[in-house]
Design a protein around this motif. Sequence first.
Motif, PDB file in Angstrom:
ATOM      1  N   LEU A 185       0.863  -1.191   0.000  1.00 46.96           N
ATOM      2  CA  LEU A 185       0.000   0.000   0.000  1.00 46.96           C
ATOM      3  C   LEU A 185       0.889   1.227   0.000  1.00 46.96           C
ATOM      4  O   LEU A 185       1.797   1.349   0.836  1.00 46.96           O
ATOM      5  N   ASP A 186       0.627   2.148  -0.908  1.00 46.67           N
ATOM      6  CA  ASP A 186       1.434   3.363  -1.040  1.00 46.67           C
ATOM      7  C   ASP A 186       0.721   4.484  -0.283  1.00 46.67           C
ATOM      8  O   ASP A 186       0.144   5.386  -0.894  1.00 46.67           O
ATOM      9  N   THR A 187       0.737   4.391   1.030  1.00 52.74           N
ATOM     10  CA  THR A 187       0.016   5.366   1.852  1.00 52.74           C
ATOM     11  C   THR A 187       0.557   5.314   3.278  1.00 52.74           C
ATOM     12  O   THR A 187       1.166   4.312   3.677  1.00 52.74           O
ATOM     13  N   ALA A 220       6.855  -1.877  -8.524  1.00 45.22           N
ATOM     14  CA  ALA A 220       6.304  -0.922  -9.492  1.00 45.22           C
ATOM     15  C   ALA A 220       5.627   0.194  -8.689  1.00 45.22           C
ATOM     16  O   ALA A 220       4.685  -0.053  -7.939  1.00 45.22           O
ATOM     17  N   ALA A 221       6.165   1.424  -8.813  1.00 40.01           N
ATOM     18  CA  ALA A 221       5.656   2.555  -8.027  1.00 40.01           C
ATOM     19  C   ALA A 221       5.095   3.626  -8.955  1.00 40.01           C
ATOM     20  O   ALA A 221       5.143   3.476 -10.179  1.00 40.01           O
ATOM     21  N   SER A 222       4.561   4.681  -8.346  1.00 36.07           N
ATOM     22  CA  SER A 222       3.886   5.746  -9.110  1.00 36.07           C
ATOM     23  C   SER A 222       2.790   5.118  -9.981  1.00 36.07           C
ATOM     24  O   SER A 222       2.672   5.397 -11.167  1.00 36.07           O
ATOM     25  N   VAL A 223       2.039   4.249  -9.336  1.00 30.35           N
ATOM     26  CA  VAL A 223       0.964   3.514 -10.006  1.00 30.35           C
ATOM     27  C   VAL A 223      -0.302   4.354  -9.927  1.00 30.35           C
ATOM     28  O   VAL A 223      -0.699   4.796  -8.859  1.00 30.35           O
ATOM     29  N   ARG A 224      -0.926   4.602 -11.090  1.00 29.32           N
ATOM     30  CA  ARG A 224      -2.026   5.565 -11.126  1.00 29.32           C
ATOM     31  C   ARG A 224      -3.384   4.956 -11.448  1.00 29.32           C
ATOM     32  O   ARG A 224      -4.398   5.622 -11.337  1.00 29.32           O
ATOM     33  N   GLY A 225      -3.414   3.689 -11.910  1.00 24.67           N
ATOM     34  CA  GLY A 225      -4.715   3.135 -12.304  1.00 24.67           C
ATOM     35  C   GLY A 225      -4.702   1.620 -12.358  1.00 24.67           C
ATOM     36  O   GLY A 225      -3.645   0.974 -12.257  1.00 24.67           O
ATOM     37  N   THR A 271       6.106   4.496   1.890  1.00 24.07           N
ATOM     38  CA  THR A 271       5.791   5.910   2.128  1.00 24.07           C
ATOM     39  C   THR A 271       6.904   6.738   1.492  1.00 24.07           C
ATOM     40  O   THR A 271       7.939   6.194   1.091  1.00 24.07           O
ATOM     41  N   ASN A 272       6.669   8.010   1.402  1.00 24.74           N
ATOM     42  CA  ASN A 272       7.717   8.968   1.027  1.00 24.74           C
ATOM     43  C   ASN A 272       7.398  10.257   1.784  1.00 24.74           C
ATOM     44  O   ASN A 272       6.330  10.346   2.420  1.00 24.74           O
ATOM     45  N   PRO A 273       8.265  11.250   1.752  1.00 24.61           N
ATOM     46  CA  PRO A 273       7.992  12.461   2.534  1.00 24.61           C
ATOM     47  C   PRO A 273       6.670  13.136   2.169  1.00 24.61           C
ATOM     48  O   PRO A 273       5.983  13.687   3.032  1.00 24.61           O
ATOM     49  N   THR A 274       6.268  13.076   0.892  1.00 20.67           N
ATOM     50  CA  THR A 274       4.993  13.675   0.482  1.00 20.67           C
ATOM     51  C   THR A 274       3.826  12.940   1.146  1.00 20.67           C
ATOM     52  O   THR A 274       2.913  13.559   1.705  1.00 20.67           O
ATOM     53  N   ILE A 275       3.873  11.620   1.090  1.00 23.07           N
ATOM     54  CA  ILE A 275       2.809  10.784   1.672  1.00 23.07           C
ATOM     55  C   ILE A 275       2.722  11.007   3.190  1.00 23.07           C
ATOM     56  O   ILE A 275       1.633  11.144   3.744  1.00 23.07           O
ATOM     57  N   ILE A 276       3.876  11.069   3.856  1.00 23.95           N
ATOM     58  CA  ILE A 276       3.888  11.286   5.311  1.00 23.95           C
ATOM     59  C   ILE A 276       3.308  12.662   5.627  1.00 23.95           C
ATOM     60  O   ILE A 276       2.486  12.817   6.534  1.00 23.95           O
ATOM     61  N   PRO A 292      11.001   1.426  -9.726  1.00 27.10           N
ATOM     62  CA  PRO A 292      10.768   2.232 -10.927  1.00 27.10           C
ATOM     63  C   PRO A 292       9.410   2.924 -10.843  1.00 27.10           C
ATOM     64  O   PRO A 292       8.439   2.330 -10.374  1.00 27.10           O
ATOM     65  N   PHE A 293       9.354   4.170 -11.310  1.00 19.70           N
ATOM     66  CA  PHE A 293       8.136   4.991 -11.238  1.00 19.70           C
ATOM     67  C   PHE A 293       7.401   4.985 -12.577  1.00 19.70           C
ATOM     68  O   PHE A 293       7.872   5.580 -13.544  1.00 19.70           O
ATOM     69  N   LEU A 294       6.237   4.379 -12.609  1.00 23.41           N
ATOM     70  CA  LEU A 294       5.487   4.262 -13.866  1.00 23.41           C
ATOM     71  C   LEU A 294       4.846   5.578 -14.302  1.00 23.41           C
ATOM     72  O   LEU A 294       5.103   6.072 -15.397  1.00 23.41           O
ATOM     73  N   GLY A 295       3.971   6.097 -13.438  1.00 22.81           N
ATOM     74  CA  GLY A 295       3.187   7.270 -13.815  1.00 22.81           C
ATOM     75  C   GLY A 295       4.058   8.441 -14.228  1.00 22.81           C
ATOM     76  O   GLY A 295       3.800   9.103 -15.234  1.00 22.81           O
ATOM     77  N   ARG A 296       5.112   8.674 -13.440  1.00 22.04           N
ATOM     78  CA  ARG A 296       5.949   9.845 -13.740  1.00 22.04           C
ATOM     79  C   ARG A 296       6.707   9.689 -15.058  1.00 22.04           C
ATOM     80  O   ARG A 296       6.985  10.668 -15.744  1.00 22.04           O
ATOM     81  N   LEU A 297       7.019   8.435 -15.437  1.00 21.40           N
ATOM     82  CA  LEU A 297       7.675   8.210 -16.729  1.00 21.40           C
ATOM     83  C   LEU A 297       6.689   8.472 -17.860  1.00 21.40           C
ATOM     84  O   LEU A 297       7.027   9.082 -18.874  1.00 21.40           O
TER      85      LEU A 297
HETATM   86  O1  G3P Z   1       5.588   5.132  -4.715  1.00 14.34           O
HETATM   87  C1  G3P Z   1       5.904   6.367  -5.266  1.00 14.34           C
HETATM   88  C2  G3P Z   1       4.650   7.123  -5.489  1.00 14.34           C
HETATM   89  O2  G3P Z   1       4.130   7.483  -4.269  1.00 14.34           O
HETATM   90  C3  G3P Z   1       4.768   8.286  -6.371  1.00 14.34           C
HETATM   91  O3  G3P Z   1       3.549   8.369  -7.015  1.00 14.34           O
HETATM   92  O4  G3P Z   1       1.738   9.402  -8.272  1.00 14.34           O
HETATM   93  O5  G3P Z   1       3.345  10.818  -6.930  1.00 14.34           O
HETATM   94  O6  G3P Z   1       4.074   9.716  -9.028  1.00 14.34           O
HETATM   95  P1  G3P Z   1       3.168   9.648  -7.868  1.00 14.34           P
END
Ligand code: G3P
Length: 215
Positions: free
Chosen positions: A5-7, A162-167, A27-32, A128-133
């Motif tokens: 879970l990315d939260t 697989a991160a930055s997953v959007r859908g 998590t990352n600093p934005t999520i926290i 690897p970040f999917l959405g951002r790529l």
């Molecule tokens: O796991 C990394 C993720 O939190 C970044 O997602 O949507 O901000 O690119 P996003």
Amino acid sequence: MKFFLDTANVDEIKRINELGLVDGVTTNPTIISKEGRDFEEVIKEICSIVDGPVSAEVISLEAEGMVKEARVLAKWASNVVVKVPMTEEGLKAVNILSKEGIKTNVTLIFTVAQGLMAAKAGATFVSPFLGRLEDIGTDSLALIKKLRKVLDFYGYKSEIIAASVRGLKHVEDVAEVGAHITTIPGSLFPKLWSHPLTNSGIEQFLSDWESFKNK
Ligand code: G3P
């Protein structure tokens, strides 16, 4: 396939964990920062809910600072994984930490070469970040597919998150091309188990049952 879970929202984590679907948390600093809670308190709480790896990210940009932070984070709970950015200093830190037995997740990976460097430095996970790529018009699935092939070819033990997953499609696609793990935002999870035809099917069955009973 493993789902993380990315939260950092503990209510979301508890709810989805009850379904037996949560193998870990990232998590990352934005999520926290979205939770508005104390970093240590929230990471410790998540670690007490979820048995699997929980990624907590360092803030320092120099290896020395990263290693110092990592040693503190690793003491918070036995399932803490230290998230480190994919930089030269990050690789240096990962190399030191892996020798100390501290698990790492190298984040912000956008090329096969970066993934390979992280694996060779001793990363437990590579992200690897999917959405951002895709935001910059690059094929993210090809990256996952090639990275998996390369890691397997040379026998690296690092697992791909697989991160930055959007859908929903991202989750289905990365499962097909061999990501070991997908990290999924809490808001996306319900879309993985729902379908409008499931809902209308249930309604239809119940209404037919009511009509039959009332005959
Ligand atoms: O796991 C990394 C993720 O939190 C970044 O997602 O949507 O901000 O690119 P996003």
